[in-house]
Design an enzyme around this catalytic site. Structure first.
Site, PDB file in Angstrom:
ATOM      1  N   TRP A 120       0.820  -1.205   0.000  1.00 44.04           N
ATOM      2  CA  TRP A 120       0.000   0.000   0.000  1.00 44.04           C
ATOM      3  C   TRP A 120       0.858   1.261   0.000  1.00 44.04           C
ATOM      4  CZ3 TRP A 120      -4.063  -1.777  -1.860  1.00 44.04           C
ATOM      5  CH2 TRP A 120      -4.573  -3.011  -1.448  1.00 44.04           C
ATOM      6  N   ASP A 190      -1.272   6.459   6.269  1.00 44.51           N
ATOM      7  CA  ASP A 190      -2.354   5.505   6.068  1.00 44.51           C
ATOM      8  C   ASP A 190      -2.459   4.689   7.356  1.00 44.51           C
ATOM      9  OD1 ASP A 190      -3.958   3.322   5.408  1.00 44.51           O
ATOM     10  OD2 ASP A 190      -2.939   2.901   3.517  1.00 44.51           O
ATOM     11  N   LYS A 214     -11.632  -2.480   8.625  1.00 43.65           N
ATOM     12  CA  LYS A 214     -10.779  -3.310   9.474  1.00 43.65           C
ATOM     13  C   LYS A 214     -11.126  -3.111  10.960  1.00 43.65           C
ATOM     14  CE  LYS A 214      -7.244  -2.779   5.944  1.00 43.65           C
ATOM     15  NZ  LYS A 214      -7.198  -4.113   5.356  1.00 43.65           N
TER      16      LYS A 214
END
Length: 379
Positions: A120, A190, A214
């Site tokens: 990511w 992030d 999540k």
């Protein structure tokens, strides 16, 4: 005939329910707290006397305005977000932020620094590189992203518009325990797979972003927490929906927001505050769970963790047996026993246990017992 099929479907549905809930170790979408699911189920047909579901509710109604306002207030309270930060409820997933961030921030020097600690972080770097001069100041790709690289501040770009990290690396199971000191350069992170898992000093960052699926709620909601002075810098060509000012000026209501996901996020935040006792208590639970699994891995003759001990995540724990056949056998046996989504990402292999907030301690205890039994039978 249609009625009979419907009745058979209801019977099958009841039979599935009687099997009980599984322990879901998915990296996302992940488990939700059972108390949240029960509350949502109780309010599904009639939300607090309105006679309608939140799913059906107009986002322009006063009832829904109260829901989104409550969610933001809870997030500010639980995360201790300073007053000079805006909370934006967006769509598009965390991946949309890979473009949205440079479109809004990469407009001063046109430079940004990145640390590549996984898939990511790399995707964020690649996307931002389309809009300006981006530099990878460090990377852990040489060892399959199994560690957080040491940084040399002398390599940082002093006039960068921002410095980007992925705080917790979902696929590879690493986490930043010490933040880079970027001085006056805004730190952007992030936090998709570690948000709400423990306290975080929001004031250390210029911008934080997270996909909700999540630790915050169901897929469909993306949360951005941005310092106010970073809003209003978007380049002229930025699409209206990709301009942070659009959403900040309209209270995340420029268009229809992900209404139900925001409602569930509010319930999750109530659960953390009222049932868990806040983020300090949440961290203690998460540390207990991680310790159980890491201690077993460190003493096991069959299973081994893939991350260097000093950079281990509390949320995502990858591990292997060293044999592709045994890995596959363990995943299959675990699924039969009610432990699902333990297969590791293809870039790491083996297994991965994502033990987010909603995973109970009991789930990790039972997983360790299953692993011990498998080891005894196969080591």
């Amino acid at each position: 005939m249609v009625h009979i099929k419907w009745m058979l479907g209801q019977i099958e549905h009841r039979e599935v329910i009687t099997l009980g809930r599984v322990y879901n170790f998915s990296a996302g979408p992940s488990m939700l707290p059972e108390a949240v699911l029960k509350r949502a189920a109780a309010e599904m047909l009639d939300y607090q006397g309105t006679g309608e579901s939140v799913m059906e509710m107009s986002h322009r109604s006063k009832e829904y305005q109260a829901i989104i306002d409550h969610c933001e207030a809870l997030l500010r309270e639980v995360m201790k977000i300073p007053d000079n930060y805006k909370v934006l409820f967006l769509q598009g997933g965390a991946s949309s932020q890979f473009a949205m961030i440079p479109l809004n921030l990469l407009n001063g020097s046109g430079k940004a620094d990145f640390v590549l600690t996984g898939q990511w972080a790399t995707k964020a770097y690649q996307e931002a590189s389309r809009y300006g001069s981006c530099k990878a100041v460090a990377s852990s790709k040489d060892r399959t992203f199994s560690y957080i690289p040491k940084l040399d501040p002398a390599s940082f770009t002093p006039d960068a518009d921002y410095f980007h990290i992925c705080l917790n690396n979902t696929i590879y199971g690493t986490v930043w325990h010490e933040l880079p000191n970027t001085g006056n350069v805004p730190l952007v992170a992030d936090i998709s797979s570690c948000v709400l898992s423990q306290p975080i000093d929001v004031g250390r960052f210029g911008l934080l972003y997270a996909g909700a699926q999540k630790n915050m709620g169901p897929a469909g909601l993306t949360v951005v927490i941005i310092r106010e002075d970073l809003i209003g810098r978007a380049r002229e060509s930025t699409p209206t929906m990709f301009n942070y000012a659009t959403h900040a000026e309209n209270g995340s209501m420029y268009n229809t927001p992900p209404t139900y996901a925001i409602y569930i996020c509010g319930l999750v935040l109530e659960w953390i505050r009222d049932e868990i006792g806040g983020l300090e208590a949440m961290q203690a639970v998460n540390e207990k769970k991680a310790k159980l699994l890491y201690e077993f891995l460190d003493s096991s003759k069959l299973f081994k963790g893939t991350v260097v001990p000093e950079d281990r995540s509390l949320m995502n724990i990858p591990f292997v047996t060293g044999s592709d056949e045994l890995d596959a056998q363990f995943v299959a046996e675990a699924k039969k026993a009610g432990f699902i989504n333990l297969k590791g990402h293809r870039s790491v292999g083996g297994m991965r246990a994502s033990i987010y907030n909603a995973m109970p301690v009991e789930g990790v205890e039972k997983l360790v017992a299953l692993m011990a039994r498998f080891e005894k039978e196969n080591a």
